[in-house]
Design a protein around this motif. Structure first.
Motif, mmCIF file in Angstrom:
data_model
loop_
_atom_site.group_PDB
_atom_site.id
_atom_site.type_symbol
_atom_site.label_atom_id
_atom_site.label_comp_id
_atom_site.label_asym_id
_atom_site.label_seq_id
_atom_site.Cartn_x
_atom_site.Cartn_y
_atom_site.Cartn_z
ATOM 1 N N LYS A 99 0.853 -1.185 0.000
ATOM 2 C CA LYS A 99 0.000 0.000 0.000
ATOM 3 C C LYS A 99 0.891 1.239 0.000
ATOM 4 C CE LYS A 99 -0.641 0.387 5.003
ATOM 5 N NZ LYS A 99 -1.577 0.415 6.113
ATOM 6 N N GLN B 243 -9.494 15.639 29.297
ATOM 7 C CA GLN B 243 -9.524 14.563 28.312
ATOM 8 C C GLN B 243 -8.382 14.836 27.330
ATOM 9 O OE1 GLN B 243 -11.831 11.999 28.272
ATOM 10 N NE2 GLN B 243 -12.672 12.839 30.160
ATOM 11 N N GLN C 125 -6.472 13.640 23.451
ATOM 12 C CA GLN C 125 -6.379 12.833 22.237
ATOM 13 C C GLN C 125 -4.997 13.087 21.650
ATOM 14 O OE1 GLN C 125 -9.518 12.348 19.070
ATOM 15 N NE2 GLN C 125 -8.167 13.719 17.974
ATOM 16 N N ALA D 220 -0.771 1.305 12.603
ATOM 17 C CA ALA D 220 -0.809 2.743 12.282
ATOM 18 C C ALA D 220 -2.170 3.114 11.709
ATOM 19 C CB ALA D 220 0.268 3.073 11.254
ATOM 20 N N LYS E 18 -5.806 3.989 26.724
ATOM 21 C CA LYS E 18 -6.732 3.517 25.688
ATOM 22 C C LYS E 18 -6.169 3.854 24.305
ATOM 23 C CE LYS E 18 -10.809 5.644 25.321
ATOM 24 N NZ LYS E 18 -12.172 6.032 25.705
ATOM 25 N N LYS F 56 -20.445 8.355 30.338
ATOM 26 C CA LYS F 56 -19.797 7.407 29.431
ATOM 27 C C LYS F 56 -20.753 6.229 29.248
ATOM 28 C CE LYS F 56 -15.417 4.890 28.884
ATOM 29 N NZ LYS F 56 -15.947 3.732 28.214
ATOM 30 N N LEU G 285 -15.835 16.992 18.999
ATOM 31 C CA LEU G 285 -14.720 16.035 18.922
ATOM 32 C C LEU G 285 -13.418 16.768 19.239
ATOM 33 C CD1 LEU G 285 -15.620 14.327 15.535
ATOM 34 C CD2 LEU G 285 -15.368 13.101 17.665
ATOM 35 N N GLN H 189 -9.896 12.456 13.228
ATOM 36 C CA GLN H 189 -8.640 11.887 12.751
ATOM 37 C C GLN H 189 -8.919 11.067 11.492
ATOM 38 O OE1 GLN H 189 -5.542 12.335 14.510
ATOM 39 N NE2 GLN H 189 -6.841 13.885 15.462
ATOM 40 N N ASP I 227 -6.881 9.199 8.238
ATOM 41 C CA ASP I 227 -5.609 8.800 7.647
ATOM 42 C C ASP I 227 -5.928 7.999 6.395
ATOM 43 O OD1 ASP I 227 -3.230 7.570 6.922
ATOM 44 O OD2 ASP I 227 -2.533 7.371 9.001
ATOM 45 N N ASN J 17 -3.693 4.890 5.776
ATOM 46 C CA ASN J 17 -3.927 3.733 6.647
ATOM 47 C C ASN J 17 -5.405 3.387 6.770
ATOM 48 O OD1 ASN J 17 -1.255 2.878 7.635
ATOM 49 N ND2 ASN J 17 -1.156 5.006 8.333
ATOM 50 N N TYR K 280 -8.131 4.905 7.846
ATOM 51 C CA TYR K 280 -8.614 5.060 9.226
ATOM 52 C C TYR K 280 -9.454 6.318 9.372
ATOM 53 C CZ TYR K 280 -8.429 6.111 14.243
ATOM 54 O OH TYR K 280 -8.767 6.416 15.536
ATOM 55 N N GLY L 92 -11.785 9.367 16.307
ATOM 56 C CA GLY L 92 -11.637 10.572 17.109
ATOM 57 C C GLY L 92 -12.229 10.420 18.489
ATOM 58 N N GLU L 93 -11.749 11.282 19.392
ATOM 59 C CA GLU L 93 -12.251 11.290 20.762
ATOM 60 C C GLU L 93 -13.481 12.187 20.836
ATOM 61 O OE1 GLU L 93 -10.505 13.950 23.304
ATOM 62 O OE2 GLU L 93 -11.855 13.374 24.919
ATOM 63 N N ARG M 43 -16.023 14.393 22.753
ATOM 64 C CA ARG M 43 -16.159 15.121 24.014
ATOM 65 C C ARG M 43 -17.625 15.283 24.402
ATOM 66 N NH1 ARG M 43 -11.199 19.538 23.438
ATOM 67 N NH2 ARG M 43 -9.588 17.977 23.681
ATOM 68 N N GLY N 138 -16.515 10.948 26.985
ATOM 69 C CA GLY N 138 -15.454 10.049 27.427
ATOM 70 C C GLY N 138 -15.276 8.824 26.556
ATOM 71 N N ILE N 139 -15.613 8.917 25.283
ATOM 72 C CA ILE N 139 -15.531 7.759 24.401
ATOM 73 C C ILE N 139 -14.742 8.089 23.133
ATOM 74 C CG2 ILE N 139 -17.569 6.468 25.139
ATOM 75 C CD1 ILE N 139 -19.216 8.018 23.127
ATOM 76 N N THR N 140 -14.320 7.054 22.472
ATOM 77 C CA THR N 140 -13.550 7.205 21.240
ATOM 78 C C THR N 140 -14.189 6.354 20.153
ATOM 79 O OG1 THR N 140 -11.555 7.442 22.564
ATOM 80 C CG2 THR N 140 -11.247 6.979 20.241
ATOM 81 N N SER O 207 -13.819 4.707 16.169
ATOM 82 C CA SER O 207 -12.846 4.390 15.129
ATOM 83 C C SER O 207 -13.488 3.461 14.103
ATOM 84 C CB SER O 207 -11.588 3.752 15.718
ATOM 85 O OG SER O 207 -11.910 2.544 16.358
ATOM 86 N N GLN P 159 -16.898 1.549 15.595
ATOM 87 C CA GLN P 159 -16.613 0.986 16.911
ATOM 88 C C GLN P 159 -16.457 2.117 17.921
ATOM 89 O OE1 GLN P 159 -13.181 -1.666 15.838
ATOM 90 N NE2 GLN P 159 -14.253 -2.977 17.315
ATOM 91 N N LEU Q 163 -15.391 2.946 21.879
ATOM 92 C CA LEU Q 163 -14.724 2.392 23.062
ATOM 93 C C LEU Q 163 -14.712 3.436 24.161
ATOM 94 C CD1 LEU Q 163 -13.184 -0.204 23.972
ATOM 95 C CD2 LEU Q 163 -11.094 1.046 23.412
#
Lengths: 465, 428
Positions: free
Chosen positions: A190, A389, A391, A411, A463, B217, B356, B360, B362, B365, B367, B370-371, B373, B388-390, B392, B426, B428
């Motif tokens: 890739k 918090q 990130q 990654a 996390k 959360k 947020l 994020q 990418d 990759n 992807y 993000g977190e 808020r 308090g969650i993320t 992806s 997802q 988390l």
């Protein structure tokens, strides 16, 4: 290269303009800035040699013990009475706002006259030499591996001259820094980008360091082509110095910028004297705390550089302040008043921010992890000092299984969570130490200043997603 | 004293030149809570000159700052240095944008109708008018009122200028109860001041920060649909548009090429992306009449029905890619709305992201994450604030099931679908 001739020629203008405004304001300062940058870049398609992002101008700060007034302009020559009149007119305030003005003590203006210089070797390298280094490095990278689509080599030296004048103080400083970057665009299984850097204030050391990283950046690119997404979860993590610095900066540094205390925007305000981190954690910030990109001699408020211990044995002991926030909090400023440029306001800002080294061996730290990741290279981060918090994004991670680094790369890797949980989870700290002076830091989404951060390797639980 | 333009014209070593000026006069107010901490004003100019020198079959260029505080002697030294540097630079030849002189463009605004100190105070009043919620406060407020004049001049006859007024507000809505406190971040940018609109937008944030205070959360891990709002949609679309810029394509750093389908094998009800790069958007402070080369901007559809249709960008790299008429560097984006109605959304479990840390994305990759808020989790029956969650997910997978709202909204340099649904992220 010597201190700016432009600023030297404006010393008397600064004094005269300050004097012209003193009938209206008890405290008047003039900060002159002359930042000169050069930028060189080569890739397989072409090259660049030009001036980089610099600045040249003045900013005045005025106080009568109420609201602060600031005015930014490009030059201060000519009739000072007329210029003072123009400045006062531009700073007129709507009368409805008078009742909202703050009240503070007048800033201290302790007498001091001093010139500070830290030498670089940038003048020893002309344009041809530096562009030649970039061209050689780019060609070397392209030639080493047919999967390289493009390779960028960048060198950016810059010098800073600043002059601070008030009724009783006249300070000047001159220093420099340089950054080098290798970036490879690589396609195999890739397409990926891999990046390495080097920084310092002597090119005779920086250039060989960058030359020594060509194999490393290609190896990284090859490994990143095989990287997979991480399975989200809470893991034991070992950080490299870059990620340690990212945690210091984003997780805690922004939260102890004391202009946030004034605005009740930082939870840390209520935590001074309390445990906020593991008892083995120590963290510092300061232009005088180490030698890196933000190692100035005085800040943009004319306050001399400090070395501030923020966390001592896990306890929050101090924050970082500019002049305005220190006066509002009735504390002594810590030399952290910094501006994006002479055009912008001074805020409380970090400088060189890092965790102090510990006594653990990195090999022992990795060996202690049953299943987790070692994280490398800062990508970006975002603070949340009010709610703690975070990130933070690492460029990549390597899986650790049964105490050994594997060849499984992941990654990108996003760390998130609650800051005290993260800092209190620090269980091991290595005896290595590195500060990386290649960063830019924004306040919210603006006000960019050059910063460094780093430290040793940390073992934490966090996390990842 | 001769100007930099005159000196460049007289220098026989300079084959071509461009001068770019930004003059900004600003008036700024900084509040701590509702107290006025700092008043600022600025009157500055950034003048950058670029010289072009043709040598050995290449076109070299080098740029330098040319502040008005430079003497004629200093300017000549800088020009000579730039010529020497340009001779070291080996780029494929190209021509500058040709003579497009036009009257100064004044972008629509009502910000020039009163004195800056009066207007800034009225803007502050409009913000503080929203500070009425019990337990709520605006802990910090910054107001930037700018008049920016941009001018581009080059040696092939371009002489174009534009004047725009803009306001940027940074506000920190906060909610405090029983010693506990939370905040959100709000930035507003506009070229037309409507006090009621400003108050309304800050008031909405005050409501949201109150919700953040009570947010919990949720039980995780969780797999659910995620709704992004205009700010994050803008961020995602910028990721796509950035790599479709001529410069990225020429540098071989683009992942997607003409004809590539970003939503290949899409689900039947997926809304396909149609994304257009534009020069102007109504009331956007990012609007431009021309780019930094003085090139007139031509709106360009980058992605149509999920497939890459065009690249866009500056004159030089457009020529390298043999684009007959380069579009110019377009600052704004429009995403066509889709088929997701409010009614359908109210029947579909989802997590709507309000704030947020930063989206994020990418592309390399694959992807997106993000977190979060503050979000509102709707389980199909009730809506609850969560924090308090993320989140992806795999970008290529979520693009195949992507839904876009029927309703449109705006954020900074973006207009288009107000909401975007990402399936099965997802949490988390």
């Amino acid at each position: 290269m010597p201190f700016s001739a432009f600023l030297d020629a404006r010393r008397q203008d600064c004094r005269d303009l300050a004097a012209a405004l003193q009938p209206q304001f008890s405290y008047v300062t003039v900060l002159g800035c002359d930042v000169r940058a050069r930028a060189y870049r080569a890739d397989r398609n072409g090259s660049m040699a030009r001036e980089g992002r610099g600045e040249r101008g003045f900013v005045l700060k005025l106080s009568n013990g109420k609201s602060f007034y600031e005015y930014s302009l490009d030059d201060i020559t000519g009739d000072k009475t007329a210029l003072a009149g123009k400045i006062l007119k531009a700073l007129q305030t709507d009368p409805d706002l008078y009742r909202r003005e703050i009240s503070v003590k007048l800033p201290s203006d302790e007498p001091l006259k001093q010139d500070f210089v830290r030498e670089t070797d940038f003048a020893d390298y002309d344009d041809q030499a530096l562009l030649g280094v970039c061209s050689d490095l780019s060609a070397e990278l392209v030639g080493k591996d047919p999967h390289v689509l493009n390779a960028f080599a960048v060198l950016q030296p810059f010098t800073v001259s600043k002059l601070f004048v008030s009724a009783n103080r006249e300070l000047s400083q001159h220093y420099g820094w340089a950054n080098g970057v290798l970036l490879v665009v690589y396609r195999d299984e890739k397409m990926v980008q891999a990046r390495v850097g080097a920084d310092g204030d002597h090119l005779k050391e920086l250039i060989p360091a960058l030359r020594g990283k060509t194999d490393a950046v290609l190896d990284l690119a090859r490994n990143l082509t095989r990287a997979t997404p991480i399975e989200p979860g809470v893991y034991d993590v070992i950080t490299d110095s870059s990620i340690t610095g990212l945690i210091a900066h984003e997780a805690f540094g922004h939260g102890v910028e004391m202009d946030q205390f004034v605005k009740d925007r930082a939870l840390a305000k209520n935590c001074v004297g309390q445990y906020v981190a593991s008892p083995i954690a120590n963290m510092r910030d300061g232009a005088a705390a180490t030698h890196s990109v933000a190692s100035y001699f005085f800040d943009d408020d004319g306050v001399l550089a400090h070395d501030t211990q923020i966390i001592k044995d896990g306890v929050l002991v101090a924050g970082l302040s500019d002049l305005a926030s220190a006066l509002q909090l009735d504390t002594a400023p810590t030399g952290n008043g910094r501006r994006d440029s002479y055009k912008r306001k001074a805020y409380s800002r970090m400088t060189n921010t890092f965790f102090e080294k510990g006594s653990d061996k990195l090999s022992d730290m990795i060996a202690s992890v049953k299943h987790g990741y070692m994280l490398f290279e800062t990508n970006n981060g975002m603070e949340d000092p009010k709610n703690w918090q975070i990130q933070c994004t690492a460029e990549y991670g390597i899986e650790i299984v049964d105490g050994k680094l594997t060849d499984h790369y992941v990654a990108p890797v996003v760390m998130s969570g609650y800051v005290p949980d993260l800092l209190k989870s620090i269980s091991m700290i290595s005896d290595g130490f590195e500060v990386i002076g290649a960063g830019f830091c924004g306040k919210g989404y603006k006000e960019w200043v050059r910063v460094s951060d780093g430290g040793p390797n940390l073992k934490v639980k966090v996390k990842l997603g | 004293m001769k100007t930099v333009k005159e000196l460049l014209e007289q220098n026989a070593s300079v084959d071509a030149f461009r001068i770019l000026e930004h003059r900004i006069r600003s008036y700024e107010l900084f509040f701590v809570h509702q107290s006025l901490e700092t008043v600022r004003a600025t009157d500055t100019a950034d003048i950058e000159a670029t010289v072009y020198v043709d040598h050995d079959g290449f076109r070299g260029d080098s740029a330098f700052a040319a502040p008005e505080s430079l003497s004629e002697e200093e300017l000549n030294e800088k020009i000579s240095l730039a010529v020497r540097r340009a001779r070291l630079v080996c780029n494929k030849p190209y021509t500058l944008t040709r003579g497009e002189s036009a009257p100064c463009v004044y972008l629509d605004t009502n910000l020039n109708e009163e004195a800056p100190e009066t207007l800034a105070r009225r803007i502050a009043d409009a913000c503080f008018a929203a500070d009425t919620e019990e337990g709520g406060s605006i802990n910090a407020l910054e107001i930037f009122l700018d008049r920016e004049e941009t001018r581009v001049v080059n040696s092939l006859g371009v002489d174009r200028s534009q004047v725009k007024y803009r306001v940027m507000i940074e506000a920190i809505p906060t909610f405090t109860r029983g010693g506990e406190s939370v905040e959100l971040y709000e930035d507003l940018r506009f070229s037309e001041f409507d006090p009621e609109r400003v108050t309304g937008m800050i008031r909405e944030k005050m409501r949201e920060v109150r919700d953040r205070f009570s947010a919990q959360k949720p039980q995780t891990p969780l797999q659910t649909n995620v709704i992004l709002r205009a700010k994050e949609i803008s961020s995602l679309m910028e990721e796509f548009s950035n790599e479709l810029n001529y410069a990225s394509v020429y540098a071989h750093s683009n992942l997607h090429a003409l004809g590539d389908d970003l939503q290949e094998n899409a689900a039947g009800d997926c809304d396909k992306i149609t994304l257009t790069a534009k020069g102007t958007l109504p009331q956007s402070v990012f609007s431009k009449a021309f780019d930094e080369d003085g090139t007139s901007l031509a709106d360009t559809c980058l992605i149509r029905d999920g497939k890459v249709e065009n690249y866009y960008g500056a004159n030089r790299f457009g020529q390298y890619l043999e684009i007959p008429v380069p579009s110019g560097n377009l600052p704004c984006l429009r995403l066509e709305p889709g088929t997701l109605s409010e009614d359908l959304l109210e029947q579909t479990p989802h997590l709507e992201c309000v704030s947020l840390s930063g989206l994020q994305v990418d592309l390399y990759n694959d992807y997106i994450g993000g977190e979060i808020r503050l979000g509102y989790y709707f389980d199909g029956k009730t809506k609850t604030p969560v924090t308090g969650i993320t989140m992806s997910g795999k970008l290529s997978e979520v693009l195949r099931g992507l839904r876009l709202s029927e309703r449109t909204g705006t954020y900074n340099a973006y207009e288009g679908a107000e909401k975007l649904l990402l399936r099965d992220m997802q949490i988390l």
